[in-house]
Design a protein around this motif. Structure first.
Motif, PDB file in Angstrom:
ATOM      1  N   ASN A   1       0.827  -1.200   0.019  1.00  0.00           N
ATOM      2  CA  ASN A   1      -0.059   0.083   0.033  1.00  0.00           C
ATOM      3  C   ASN A   1       0.803   1.223   0.084  1.00  0.00           C
ATOM      4  O   ASN A   1       0.508   2.371  -0.790  1.00  0.00           O
ATOM      5  N   VAL A   2       1.750   1.398   0.763  1.00  0.00           N
ATOM      6  CA  VAL A   2       2.854   2.407   0.763  1.00  0.00           C
ATOM      7  C   VAL A   2       3.465   2.573  -0.537  1.00  0.00           C
ATOM      8  O   VAL A   2       3.655   3.862  -0.922  1.00  0.00           O
ATOM      9  N   SER A   3       3.759   1.721  -1.163  1.00  0.00           N
ATOM     10  CA  SER A   3       4.563   1.922  -2.532  1.00  0.00           C
ATOM     11  C   SER A   3       3.431   2.431  -3.601  1.00  0.00           C
ATOM     12  O   SER A   3       3.799   3.317  -4.310  1.00  0.00           O
ATOM     13  N   GLU A   4       2.078   1.750  -3.493  1.00  0.00           N
ATOM     14  CA  GLU A   4       1.063   2.432  -4.246  1.00  0.00           C
ATOM     15  C   GLU A   4       1.025   4.008  -3.856  1.00  0.00           C
ATOM     16  O   GLU A   4       0.841   4.780  -4.990  1.00  0.00           O
ATOM     17  N   MET A   5       0.841   4.340  -2.726  1.00  0.00           N
ATOM     18  CA  MET A   5       0.544   5.723  -2.408  1.00  0.00           C
ATOM     19  C   MET A   5       1.811   6.525  -2.767  1.00  0.00           C
ATOM     20  O   MET A   5       1.552   7.813  -3.081  1.00  0.00           O
ATOM     21  N   ASP A   6       2.984   6.136  -2.795  1.00  0.00           N
ATOM     22  CA  ASP A   6       4.075   6.889  -3.035  1.00  0.00           C
ATOM     23  C   ASP A   6       4.104   7.223  -4.413  1.00  0.00           C
ATOM     24  O   ASP A   6       4.327   8.166  -4.798  1.00  0.00           O
ATOM     25  N   GLU A   7       3.591   6.353  -5.044  1.00  0.00           N
ATOM     26  CA  GLU A   7       3.296   6.723  -6.658  1.00  0.00           C
ATOM     27  C   GLU A   7       2.119   7.611  -6.984  1.00  0.00           C
ATOM     28  O   GLU A   7       1.819   8.226  -8.151  1.00  0.00           O
ATOM     29  N   SER A   8       1.507   7.928  -6.106  1.00  0.00           N
ATOM     30  CA  SER A   8       0.273   8.780  -6.436  1.00  0.00           C
ATOM     31  C   SER A   8       0.129  10.046  -5.298  1.00  0.00           C
ATOM     32  O   SER A   8      -1.027  10.235  -4.822  1.00  0.00           O
ATOM     33  N   ALA A   9       1.001  10.584  -5.185  1.00  0.00           N
ATOM     34  CA  ALA A   9       1.217  12.057  -4.608  1.00  0.00           C
ATOM     35  C   ALA A   9       0.741  11.698  -3.063  1.00  0.00           C
ATOM     36  O   ALA A   9       0.037  12.704  -2.607  1.00  0.00           O
ATOM     37  N   HIS A  10       1.175  10.778  -2.465  1.00  0.00           N
ATOM     38  CA  HIS A  10       0.586  10.626  -1.019  1.00  0.00           C
ATOM     39  C   HIS A  10       1.955  10.470  -0.129  1.00  0.00           C
ATOM     40  O   HIS A  10       3.214  10.365  -0.794  1.00  0.00           O
ATOM     41  N   ARG A  11       2.002  10.801   1.053  1.00  0.00           N
ATOM     42  CA  ARG A  11       3.003  10.534   1.980  1.00  0.00           C
ATOM     43  C   ARG A  11       2.714   9.920   3.402  1.00  0.00           C
ATOM     44  O   ARG A  11       1.475  10.436   3.884  1.00  0.00           O
ATOM     45  N   VAL A  12       3.372   9.040   3.742  1.00  0.00           N
ATOM     46  CA  VAL A  12       3.182   8.544   5.318  1.00  0.00           C
ATOM     47  C   VAL A  12       3.436   9.400   6.334  1.00  0.00           C
ATOM     48  O   VAL A  12       4.432   9.794   6.364  1.00  0.00           O
ATOM     49  N   ASP A  13       2.377   9.730   7.150  1.00  0.00           N
ATOM     50  CA  ASP A  13       2.455  10.602   8.483  1.00  0.00           C
ATOM     51  C   ASP A  13       2.661   9.905   9.761  1.00  0.00           C
ATOM     52  O   ASP A  13       3.295  10.556  10.487  1.00  0.00           O
ATOM     53  N   TRP A  14       2.114   8.548   9.895  1.00  0.00           N
ATOM     54  CA  TRP A  14       2.193   8.135  10.939  1.00  0.00           C
ATOM     55  C   TRP A  14       2.128   6.395  10.634  1.00  0.00           C
ATOM     56  O   TRP A  14       1.404   6.167  10.073  1.00  0.00           O
ATOM     57  N   VAL A  15       2.749   5.626  11.688  1.00  0.00           N
ATOM     58  CA  VAL A  15       2.823   4.227  11.574  1.00  0.00           C
ATOM     59  C   VAL A  15       2.786   3.758  13.034  1.00  0.00           C
ATOM     60  O   VAL A  15       3.240   4.199  14.045  1.00  0.00           O
ATOM     61  N   ASP A  16       2.123   2.684  13.204  1.00  0.00           N
ATOM     62  CA  ASP A  16       2.225   1.863  14.337  1.00  0.00           C
ATOM     63  C   ASP A  16       2.179   0.361  14.239  1.00  0.00           C
ATOM     64  O   ASP A  16       1.189  -0.224  13.747  1.00  0.00           O
ATOM     65  N   PHE A  17       3.448  -0.119  14.546  1.00  0.00           N
ATOM     66  CA  PHE A  17       3.679  -1.451  14.295  1.00  0.00           C
ATOM     67  C   PHE A  17       3.385  -2.186  15.629  1.00  0.00           C
ATOM     68  O   PHE A  17       3.966  -1.768  16.679  1.00  0.00           O
ATOM     69  N   TYR A  18       2.652  -3.267  15.686  1.00  0.00           N
ATOM     70  CA  TYR A  18       2.406  -4.073  16.952  1.00  0.00           C
ATOM     71  C   TYR A  18       2.294  -5.521  16.719  1.00  0.00           C
ATOM     72  O   TYR A  18       2.105  -6.046  15.685  1.00  0.00           O
ATOM     73  N   ASN A  19       2.403  -6.337  17.800  1.00  0.00           N
ATOM     74  CA  ASN A  19       2.319  -7.458  17.652  1.00  0.00           C
ATOM     75  C   ASN A  19       1.024  -8.092  18.445  1.00  0.00           C
ATOM     76  O   ASN A  19       0.474  -7.725  19.351  1.00  0.00           O
ATOM     77  N   VAL A  20       0.627  -9.294  17.771  1.00  0.00           N
ATOM     78  CA  VAL A  20      -0.524 -10.113  18.253  1.00  0.00           C
ATOM     79  C   VAL A  20       0.105 -11.585  18.177  1.00  0.00           C
ATOM     80  O   VAL A  20       0.219 -12.066  17.335  1.00  0.00           O
ATOM     81  N   GLY A  21       0.399 -11.962  19.532  1.00  0.00           N
ATOM     82  CA  GLY A  21       1.295 -13.309  19.662  1.00  0.00           C
ATOM     83  C   GLY A  21       2.657 -12.828  18.895  1.00  0.00           C
ATOM     84  O   GLY A  21       3.393 -12.030  19.293  1.00  0.00           O
ATOM     85  N   GLU A  22       3.051 -13.671  17.975  1.00  0.00           N
ATOM     86  CA  GLU A  22       4.223 -13.651  17.113  1.00  0.00           C
ATOM     87  C   GLU A  22       3.986 -12.953  15.980  1.00  0.00           C
ATOM     88  O   GLU A  22       5.194 -12.780  15.176  1.00  0.00           O
ATOM     89  N   LYS A  23       2.789 -12.500  15.483  1.00  0.00           N
ATOM     90  CA  LYS A  23       2.777 -11.725  14.253  1.00  0.00           C
ATOM     91  C   LYS A  23       2.893 -10.451  14.348  1.00  0.00           C
ATOM     92  O   LYS A  23       2.388  -9.987  15.484  1.00  0.00           O
ATOM     93  N   VAL A  24       3.021  -9.872  13.377  1.00  0.00           N
ATOM     94  CA  VAL A  24       3.122  -8.380  13.437  1.00  0.00           C
ATOM     95  C   VAL A  24       2.095  -7.793  12.188  1.00  0.00           C
ATOM     96  O   VAL A  24       1.955  -8.052  11.342  1.00  0.00           O
ATOM     97  N   TYR A  25       1.442  -6.719  12.996  1.00  0.00           N
ATOM     98  CA  TYR A  25       0.351  -5.739  12.094  1.00  0.00           C
ATOM     99  C   TYR A  25       0.723  -4.358  12.137  1.00  0.00           C
ATOM    100  O   TYR A  25       1.766  -4.004  12.979  1.00  0.00           O
ATOM    101  N   VAL A  26       0.073  -3.755  11.172  1.00  0.00           N
ATOM    102  CA  VAL A  26       0.589  -2.501  11.142  1.00  0.00           C
ATOM    103  C   VAL A  26      -0.899  -1.557  10.931  1.00  0.00           C
ATOM    104  O   VAL A  26      -1.623  -1.781  10.124  1.00  0.00           O
ATOM    105  N   ASN A  27      -0.825  -0.383  11.695  1.00  0.00           N
ATOM    106  CA  ASN A  27      -1.667   0.757  11.443  1.00  0.00           C
ATOM    107  C   ASN A  27      -0.938   1.933  10.758  1.00  0.00           C
ATOM    108  O   ASN A  27       0.276   2.247  11.211  1.00  0.00           O
ATOM    109  N   ALA A  28      -1.774   2.893  10.002  1.00  0.00           N
ATOM    110  CA  ALA A  28      -0.865   3.680   9.444  1.00  0.00           C
ATOM    111  C   ALA A  28      -2.015   4.724   9.014  1.00  0.00           C
ATOM    112  O   ALA A  28      -2.965   4.583   8.612  1.00  0.00           O
TER     113      ALA A  28
END
Length: 227
Positions: free
Chosen positions: A94-121
């Motif tokens: 998603n970030v790669s697609e947004m980078d191609e379409s005049a967007h920027r990432v302002d905030w990220v939140d990486f978090y764990n559920v058990g051993e898995k990693v998820y991201v809010n952005a």
């Protein structure tokens, strides 16, 4: 991703629709008896879809309706987005697609559920300004190398830092923006006592934290903070 700069690059799309403000965009249309459907690309990474059971709107008309509705809703400008619960692979795509379409990432939140990693952005339009520099899945040393290269040289300023576990190891993500970040405090991977000491020192000098991230390894909390 479809590019208005190459409108003839239509594969695998079958047809196109255009407006003066948004340019030419591709779609697939299908018409079978009373059923009419359309799937189309829209500007800034959006996708439109429609299905009707009526002869009032054929697929080419549906494409026009979707394009006109998008144009009216956004006035041709990029729109902000918020994502939650993405896998790291989904986030990167998603970030790669947004980078191609005049967007920027302002905030990220990486978090764990058990051993898995998820991201809010949160992603917002970049407008005419520069985009942010964003990285994730960094070891402490790799993060320090990025910080030394970009912040300590005055090229970028650190907006936020995040920490999380990946395969049991601490990893870091950050967002940097153009500007001189020298002289602004930042630290990562320190214990609670060191964090308290640094926190008191920096706030006493008038600094305000912009992000605080905590990751627990073997029962020990490690703090990372930007100011």
């Amino acid at each position: 991703m479809w590019s208005t700069g190459q409108p003839d690059d239509r594969l695998p799309w079958s047809r196109t629709v255009s407006t003066p403000r948004l340019g030419i965009w591709p779609y697939h249309g299908g018409d079978e008896q009373n059923y009419h459907a359309v799937l189309m690309m829209l500007p800034n990474g959006h996708v439109g879809a429609g299905l009707v059971n009526s002869n009032e709107q054929a697929s080419n008309n549906l494409a026009r309706v979707l394009m006109d509705a998008f144009d009216a809703a956004t006035l041709g400008e990029p729109v902000a987005r918020a994502w939650h619960g993405l896998t790291q692979a989904e986030y990167q795509r998603n970030v790669s697609e947004m980078d191609e379409s005049a967007h920027r990432v302002d905030w990220v939140d990486f978090y764990n559920v058990g051993e898995k990693v998820y991201v809010n952005a949160v992603v917002r339009p970049a407008g005419q300004g520069p985009k942010h520099y964003v990285r994730h899945n960094l070891t402490a040393q790799a993060y320090q190398d990025e910080y030394d290269k970009h912040v300590k040289t005055g090229k970028l300023r650190l907006l936020m830092i995040d920490s999380y576990l990946h395969n049991g190891q601490v990893r870091y993500a950050f967002v940097m923006a153009p500007g001189d970040g020298r002289g602004v405090p930042a630290y990562h991977g320190v214990d609670a006592a060191t964090h308290k000491q640094k926190f008191d020192d920096h706030t006493g000098r008038g600094f305000v934290p912009t992000s605080v991230s905590v990751v627990v390894v073997g029962g020990k909390a490690l703090y990372s903070t930007t100011w």
